[in-house]
Design a protein around this motif. Structure first.
Motif, short mmCIF file in Angstrom:
data_model
loop_
_atom_site.label_atom_id
_atom_site.label_comp_id
_atom_site.label_asym_id
_atom_site.label_seq_id
_atom_site.Cartn_x
_atom_site.Cartn_y
_atom_site.Cartn_z
N ALA A 48 59.16 15.32 -15.65
CA ALA A 48 59.27 14.91 -14.25
C ALA A 48 60.73 14.75 -13.82
O ALA A 48 61.06 14.96 -12.67
CB ALA A 48 58.53 13.60 -14.04
N TRP A 49 61.61 14.40 -14.72
CA TRP A 49 63.01 14.16 -14.35
C TRP A 49 63.84 15.44 -14.33
O TRP A 49 65.03 15.40 -14.15
CB TRP A 49 63.65 13.13 -15.26
CG TRP A 49 63.39 13.34 -16.71
CD1 TRP A 49 64.07 14.16 -17.57
CD2 TRP A 49 62.35 12.76 -17.48
NE1 TRP A 49 63.52 14.11 -18.81
CE2 TRP A 49 62.46 13.25 -18.79
CE3 TRP A 49 61.33 11.86 -17.17
CZ2 TRP A 49 61.58 12.87 -19.80
CZ3 TRP A 49 60.47 11.49 -18.19
CH2 TRP A 49 60.61 12.00 -19.47
N ASN A 50 63.24 16.57 -14.49
CA ASN A 50 63.96 17.85 -14.39
C ASN A 50 63.47 18.70 -13.23
O ASN A 50 63.74 19.88 -13.17
CB ASN A 50 63.78 18.65 -15.69
CG ASN A 50 64.50 18.02 -16.85
OD1 ASN A 50 65.52 17.38 -16.68
ND2 ASN A 50 63.96 18.17 -18.04
N THR A 51 62.75 18.13 -12.29
CA THR A 51 62.14 18.90 -11.22
C THR A 51 62.87 18.81 -9.90
O THR A 51 62.52 19.51 -8.97
CB THR A 51 60.68 18.44 -10.99
OG1 THR A 51 60.72 17.10 -10.52
CG2 THR A 51 59.86 18.56 -12.25
N GLY A 52 63.85 17.91 -9.80
CA GLY A 52 64.50 17.67 -8.52
C GLY A 52 63.76 16.65 -7.68
O GLY A 52 64.10 16.40 -6.54
N ASN A 53 62.71 16.03 -8.24
CA ASN A 53 61.92 15.02 -7.53
C ASN A 53 62.16 13.63 -8.07
O ASN A 53 61.28 12.77 -8.00
CB ASN A 53 60.43 15.37 -7.62
CG ASN A 53 60.10 16.63 -6.87
OD1 ASN A 53 60.54 16.82 -5.76
ND2 ASN A 53 59.35 17.51 -7.50
N GLU A 54 63.35 13.38 -8.59
CA GLU A 54 63.63 12.10 -9.22
C GLU A 54 63.50 10.93 -8.25
O GLU A 54 63.26 9.81 -8.67
CB GLU A 54 65.04 12.10 -9.83
CG GLU A 54 65.20 13.03 -11.00
CD GLU A 54 65.48 14.47 -10.60
OE1 GLU A 54 65.63 14.76 -9.40
OE2 GLU A 54 65.52 15.32 -11.50
N ASP A 55 63.63 11.19 -6.96
CA ASP A 55 63.51 10.11 -5.98
C ASP A 55 62.06 9.63 -5.83
O ASP A 55 61.80 8.61 -5.22
CB ASP A 55 64.06 10.54 -4.63
CG ASP A 55 63.35 11.76 -4.06
OD1 ASP A 55 62.90 12.62 -4.85
OD2 ASP A 55 63.27 11.86 -2.83
N LEU A 56 61.11 10.35 -6.44
CA LEU A 56 59.70 9.99 -6.35
C LEU A 56 59.21 9.16 -7.53
O LEU A 56 58.08 8.69 -7.53
CB LEU A 56 58.83 11.25 -6.24
CG LEU A 56 59.13 12.15 -5.05
CD1 LEU A 56 58.28 13.40 -5.13
CD2 LEU A 56 58.92 11.41 -3.75
N ILE A 57 60.04 8.99 -8.55
CA ILE A 57 59.65 8.22 -9.73
C ILE A 57 60.66 7.11 -9.96
O ILE A 57 61.76 7.13 -9.43
CB ILE A 57 59.53 9.11 -10.99
CG1 ILE A 57 60.87 9.80 -11.30
CG2 ILE A 57 58.44 10.13 -10.84
CD1 ILE A 57 60.87 10.58 -12.59
#
Length: 62
Positions: free
Chosen positions: A3-12
């Motif tokens: 999850a931390w390699n998707t560019g969506n880190e602001d969602l977790i």
């Protein structure tokens, strides 16, 4: 894919508090990790304040 390699880190949320010992090497942490204060840990782990704010636990069948 993590999850931390998707560019969506602001969602977790990735955080820790009072870590120590061999696995507590901060040099291998993600840069956006949050260090929690004692007050933040208390507010997130207190059953009455966080998990059971509206009293739903007491309403569960026994």
């Amino acid at each position: 894919m993590a999850a931390w390699n998707t560019g969506n880190e602001d969602l977790i949320s990735y955080s820790e508090a009072n870590c120590s010992g061999p696995g507590a090497d901060l040099s291998q942490r993600v840069t956006w990790e949050k260090k929690l204060s004692d007050e933040e840990v208390e507010s997130l782990t207190n059953v009455a304040k966080f998990i059971d704010q509206d009293g739903w636990l007491a309403k569960q069948p026994k």
